[in-house]
Write an enzyme that holds these catalytic residues in place. Sequence first.
Site, PDB file in Angstrom:
ATOM      1  N   ARG A  21       0.834  -1.202   0.000  1.00 14.42           N
ATOM      2  CA  ARG A  21       0.000   0.000   0.000  1.00 14.42           C
ATOM      3  C   ARG A  21       0.871   1.256   0.000  1.00 14.42           C
ATOM      4  NH1 ARG A  21      -5.202  -0.886   0.712  1.00 14.42           N
ATOM      5  NH2 ARG A  21      -5.645   1.071   1.776  1.00 14.42           N
TER       6      ARG A  21
ATOM      7  N   HIS B 245      -7.334 -25.008  32.106  1.00 16.96           N
ATOM      8  CA  HIS B 245      -7.273 -26.280  31.396  1.00 16.96           C
ATOM      9  C   HIS B 245      -8.680 -26.763  31.078  1.00 16.96           C
ATOM     10  CE1 HIS B 245      -5.991 -30.314  30.319  1.00 16.96           C
ATOM     11  NE2 HIS B 245      -6.973 -30.781  31.073  1.00 16.96           N
TER      12      HIS B 245
HETATM   13  P1  FAD Z   1      -7.162   4.630   6.777  1.00 16.77           P
HETATM   14  O1  FAD Z   1      -7.927   3.574   7.434  1.00 16.77           O
HETATM   15  O2  FAD Z   1      -6.708   4.424   5.378  1.00 16.77           O
HETATM   16  O3  FAD Z   1      -8.076   5.935   6.852  1.00 16.77           O
HETATM   17  C1  FAD Z   1      -7.729   7.125   6.264  1.00 16.77           C
HETATM   18  C2  FAD Z   1      -8.992   7.919   5.994  1.00 16.77           C
HETATM   19  O4  FAD Z   1      -8.633   9.229   5.598  1.00 16.77           O
HETATM   20  C3  FAD Z   1      -9.838   7.354   4.866  1.00 16.77           C
HETATM   21  O5  FAD Z   1     -11.163   7.214   5.291  1.00 16.77           O
HETATM   22  C4  FAD Z   1      -9.721   8.380   3.746  1.00 16.77           C
HETATM   23  O6  FAD Z   1     -10.914   8.499   2.991  1.00 16.77           O
HETATM   24  C5  FAD Z   1      -9.468   9.656   4.534  1.00 16.77           C
HETATM   25  N1  FAD Z   1      -8.730  10.692   3.816  1.00 16.77           N
HETATM   26  C6  FAD Z   1      -7.604  10.541   3.061  1.00 16.77           C
HETATM   27  N2  FAD Z   1      -7.176  11.746   2.630  1.00 16.77           N
HETATM   28  C7  FAD Z   1      -8.035  12.662   3.129  1.00 16.77           C
HETATM   29  C8  FAD Z   1      -8.107  14.082   3.055  1.00 16.77           C
HETATM   30  N3  FAD Z   1      -7.188  14.780   2.424  1.00 16.77           N
HETATM   31  N4  FAD Z   1      -9.142  14.698   3.643  1.00 16.77           N
HETATM   32  C9  FAD Z   1     -10.092  13.980   4.327  1.00 16.77           C
HETATM   33  N5  FAD Z   1     -10.050  12.655   4.454  1.00 16.77           N
HETATM   34  C10 FAD Z   1      -9.038  12.000   3.864  1.00 16.77           C
HETATM   35  N6  FAD Z   1      -4.953  -3.940   9.821  1.00 16.77           N
HETATM   36  C11 FAD Z   1      -5.052  -4.635  10.960  1.00 16.77           C
HETATM   37  O7  FAD Z   1      -4.534  -4.199  11.988  1.00 16.77           O
HETATM   38  N7  FAD Z   1      -5.718  -5.826  11.012  1.00 16.77           N
HETATM   39  C12 FAD Z   1      -6.303  -6.359   9.917  1.00 16.77           C
HETATM   40  O8  FAD Z   1      -6.901  -7.432   9.995  1.00 16.77           O
HETATM   41  C13 FAD Z   1      -6.218  -5.648   8.694  1.00 16.77           C
HETATM   42  N8  FAD Z   1      -6.803  -6.136   7.594  1.00 16.77           N
HETATM   43  C14 FAD Z   1      -6.721  -5.422   6.434  1.00 16.77           C
HETATM   44  C15 FAD Z   1      -7.316  -5.954   5.297  1.00 16.77           C
HETATM   45  C16 FAD Z   1      -7.248  -5.278   4.105  1.00 16.77           C
HETATM   46  C17 FAD Z   1      -7.893  -5.870   2.877  1.00 16.77           C
HETATM   47  C18 FAD Z   1      -6.588  -4.011   4.047  1.00 16.77           C
HETATM   48  C19 FAD Z   1      -6.527  -3.235   2.771  1.00 16.77           C
HETATM   49  C20 FAD Z   1      -6.004  -3.473   5.177  1.00 16.77           C
HETATM   50  C21 FAD Z   1      -6.061  -4.176   6.377  1.00 16.77           C
HETATM   51  N9  FAD Z   1      -5.459  -3.694   7.536  1.00 16.77           N
HETATM   52  C22 FAD Z   1      -5.521  -4.413   8.688  1.00 16.77           C
HETATM   53  C23 FAD Z   1      -4.747  -2.400   7.559  1.00 16.77           C
HETATM   54  C24 FAD Z   1      -5.642  -1.298   8.149  1.00 16.77           C
HETATM   55  O9  FAD Z   1      -6.829  -1.212   7.400  1.00 16.77           O
HETATM   56  C25 FAD Z   1      -4.905   0.021   8.136  1.00 16.77           C
HETATM   57  O10 FAD Z   1      -3.660  -0.125   8.777  1.00 16.77           O
HETATM   58  C26 FAD Z   1      -5.701   1.082   8.858  1.00 16.77           C
HETATM   59  O11 FAD Z   1      -6.957   1.276   8.257  1.00 16.77           O
HETATM   60  C27 FAD Z   1      -4.928   2.401   8.878  1.00 16.77           C
HETATM   61  O12 FAD Z   1      -5.677   3.388   9.503  1.00 16.77           O
HETATM   62  P2  FAD Z   1      -5.486   4.916   9.124  1.00 16.77           P
HETATM   63  O13 FAD Z   1      -6.463   5.665   9.954  1.00 16.77           O
HETATM   64  O14 FAD Z   1      -4.059   5.290   9.207  1.00 16.77           O
HETATM   65  O15 FAD Z   1      -5.865   5.030   7.586  1.00 16.77           O
HETATM   66  P1  NAI Z   2       2.135  -6.953   1.814  1.00 15.08           P
HETATM   67  O1  NAI Z   2       3.238  -5.998   1.932  1.00 15.08           O
HETATM   68  O2  NAI Z   2       1.686  -7.714   2.988  1.00 15.08           O
HETATM   69  O3  NAI Z   2       2.475  -8.022   0.694  1.00 15.08           O
HETATM   70  C1  NAI Z   2       2.762  -7.658  -0.625  1.00 15.08           C
HETATM   71  C2  NAI Z   2       3.455  -8.833  -1.289  1.00 15.08           C
HETATM   72  O4  NAI Z   2       3.521  -8.572  -2.671  1.00 15.08           O
HETATM   73  C3  NAI Z   2       4.893  -9.014  -0.792  1.00 15.08           C
HETATM   74  O5  NAI Z   2       5.102 -10.352  -0.456  1.00 15.08           O
HETATM   75  C4  NAI Z   2       5.721  -8.560  -1.968  1.00 15.08           C
HETATM   76  O6  NAI Z   2       6.957  -9.220  -2.061  1.00 15.08           O
HETATM   77  C5  NAI Z   2       4.813  -8.917  -3.132  1.00 15.08           C
HETATM   78  N1  NAI Z   2       5.066  -8.151  -4.337  1.00 15.08           N
HETATM   79  C6  NAI Z   2       5.370  -6.839  -4.450  1.00 15.08           C
HETATM   80  N2  NAI Z   2       5.513  -6.499  -5.748  1.00 15.08           N
HETATM   81  C7  NAI Z   2       5.286  -7.616  -6.472  1.00 15.08           C
HETATM   82  C8  NAI Z   2       5.291  -7.912  -7.861  1.00 15.08           C
HETATM   83  N3  NAI Z   2       5.537  -6.972  -8.766  1.00 15.08           N
HETATM   84  N4  NAI Z   2       5.031  -9.180  -8.245  1.00 15.08           N
HETATM   85  C9  NAI Z   2       4.753 -10.151  -7.347  1.00 15.08           C
HETATM   86  N5  NAI Z   2       4.756  -9.934  -6.019  1.00 15.08           N
HETATM   87  C10 NAI Z   2       5.009  -8.681  -5.583  1.00 15.08           C
HETATM   88  O7  NAI Z   2       0.937  -6.113   1.162  1.00 15.08           O
HETATM   89  P2  NAI Z   2      -0.615  -6.432   0.995  1.00 15.08           P
HETATM   90  O8  NAI Z   2      -0.887  -7.874   1.084  1.00 15.08           O
HETATM   91  O9  NAI Z   2      -1.016  -5.681  -0.219  1.00 15.08           O
HETATM   92  O10 NAI Z   2      -1.234  -5.749   2.258  1.00 15.08           O
HETATM   93  C11 NAI Z   2      -0.963  -4.376   2.511  1.00 15.08           C
HETATM   94  C12 NAI Z   2      -0.881  -4.114   3.955  1.00 15.08           C
HETATM   95  O11 NAI Z   2      -2.190  -4.082   4.512  1.00 15.08           O
HETATM   96  C13 NAI Z   2      -0.139  -5.152   4.780  1.00 15.08           C
HETATM   97  O12 NAI Z   2       1.254  -4.982   4.724  1.00 15.08           O
HETATM   98  C14 NAI Z   2      -0.664  -4.868   6.133  1.00 15.08           C
HETATM   99  O13 NAI Z   2       0.011  -3.771   6.661  1.00 15.08           O
HETATM  100  C15 NAI Z   2      -2.105  -4.505   5.856  1.00 15.08           C
HETATM  101  N6  NAI Z   2      -2.951  -5.681   6.057  1.00 15.08           N
HETATM  102  C16 NAI Z   2      -2.981  -6.244   7.297  1.00 15.08           C
HETATM  103  C17 NAI Z   2      -3.739  -7.364   7.526  1.00 15.08           C
HETATM  104  C18 NAI Z   2      -3.716  -7.986   8.870  1.00 15.08           C
HETATM  105  O14 NAI Z   2      -3.239  -7.353   9.798  1.00 15.08           O
HETATM  106  N7  NAI Z   2      -4.222  -9.201   9.028  1.00 15.08           N
HETATM  107  C19 NAI Z   2      -4.566  -7.967   6.484  1.00 15.08           C
HETATM  108  C20 NAI Z   2      -4.413  -7.313   5.204  1.00 15.08           C
HETATM  109  C21 NAI Z   2      -3.652  -6.200   5.035  1.00 15.08           C
END
Ligand code: FAD
Ligand code: NAI
Length: 474
Positions: free
Chosen positions: A281, A453
Amino acid sequence: MSQQFDVLVIGGGPGGYVAAIRAAQLGFKTACCESNPYADPKGEPRLGGTCLNVGCIPSKALLHTSHLFEEAGHSFADQGISVGTPKIDVSKMIARKAKIVDQLTGGIKGLFKKNKVTLLNGHGSFVGQVAEGWQVKVGEEIVTAKQVIVATGSSARHLPGIPVDNKLVCDNVGALDIDAVPGKLAVIGAGVIGLEMGSVWRRVGAEVTVLEALPDFLAAADQDVAKEALKVFKKQGLNIQLGVSIGEVKVGKKGVTVAYKDKDGNDQKLEADRLIVSVGRVPNTDGLNAEAVGLKITGRGMIEVDGHCRTNLPGVWAVGDVVRGPMLAHKAMEEAVMVAELMAGQAGHCNFDTIPWVIYTSPEIAWVGKTEQQLKAEGVAYKVGKIPFMANGRALGMGDPTGFVKMLADAATDRILGVHIIGANASELISEAVVAMEFAGCSEDLARICHAHPTLSEVVHEAALACDKRPLHF
Ligand code: FAD
Ligand code: NAI
């Protein structure tokens, strides 16, 4: 006259909404602006950011449903339960997920009301500084705030030449909204999203191939855990190809063709009905007009902050995915609370050494602290206590005895340096390790604590005992 606040938070994700709530609790007149693209039907911004709308929460809802589906199809019969061949109604699975998202995002609005946080609908961008504080344009309005917390989060990184339409080629947004089980699903990136979303769609019937550039699987995890995970995921049917190099991706009317070189350098072609691109990301700093005020952005596009989330500008802070460190919701929330408390003159603190990681596959993977490979590289003398779930009555009773708990403790002081779990409920079990490490605990501290347990937590207990070579049940 422009609206004036003590604190303006830009972004309403876990970093932003928690910062706003805590700041308001501490007596600051607080506003939070949100420009969420996932607007609700009333056109109002939806709070909760990536996490609640298109991240943590919806992915876990789909993981749960698909897990039950797989259990019904594969594990029930072993316990004498026959349900016939289960069928999946994808639209119902997606609708259930959407309902949970609605409930939680709406709940944050309720929390804003309760804590008297003003919600401003619109994109926030810096304008300049005046005697009263920082001026930020929110939508068409200029707002002034003594202090600003930037919590704009992150968005999916896309690859050049692979346009994401969130129909055939999806990032996290589309991957959570696929409307029918794809016959064949290709995933680029075997990171957290690739594994979680790959698992969801494999469980409900897709043939899933995950293409990963790195030669090592889950390079950030303890390699013992990564090795076990790779073995289990492959056995489940996830086709994980490591060390690939992605070539041209052709998108047709009904599917995609991914050309790639495999780890031996041979040309390969993968035909799939859908493609998920999950390659990390990027922080959201475009459109903040950071240049107008001289807010420093690093070469990697993150807002530059110190250990207390202070930017280079006085009274401007930044938290969550938009700054360095793991992109995790709980890390964003920790930083948010720390910043609000520091603003109030309190001793805000965030311990970056005890932030847990969880991957919600089956088995789950969770860890905190250092991996064995990190300790080796740092030349730290350590001892290892490793116990399999196979030796645990509760895990056997649950029919889920895969995996192990591995504890790493300092050889001289016994202080716990890292805990790595692959197994059922690892996401919950890791909390004990986090607490122990936060209190600078030793393996002996955990070894001397009474664990109920039969529970899975007994495996953590045994791993602590094993650090001193005295496990009782293994
Ligand atoms: P965000 O959640 O990205 O929020 C930022 C907000 O700011 C957004 O709503 C956006 O619209 C708003 N914004 C952006 N720019 C502006 C602007 N200029 N003005 C006003 N608003 C704005 N993390 C975990 O810990 N556990 C998980 O299981 C997990 N699963 C994930 C699964 C997926 C598929 C993904 C993509 C991420 C996952 N993550 C997980 C990561 C987690 O979602 C992020 O780390 C977290 O949301 C970050 O919080 P944040 O507030 O920094 O940013
Ligand atoms: P990630 O960083 O976890 O994994 C990306 C993977 O893509 C890496 O293994 C990387 O080597 C590979 N990659 C990068 N470029 C590539 C290419 N050109 N071809 C093939 N492979 C390539 O990122 P992901 O899965 O997109 O998730 C983003 C972030 O969102 C995570 O790092 C995490 O911070 C957050 N997240 C957290 C979750 C949780 O806490 N359970 C669940 C999902 C997301």
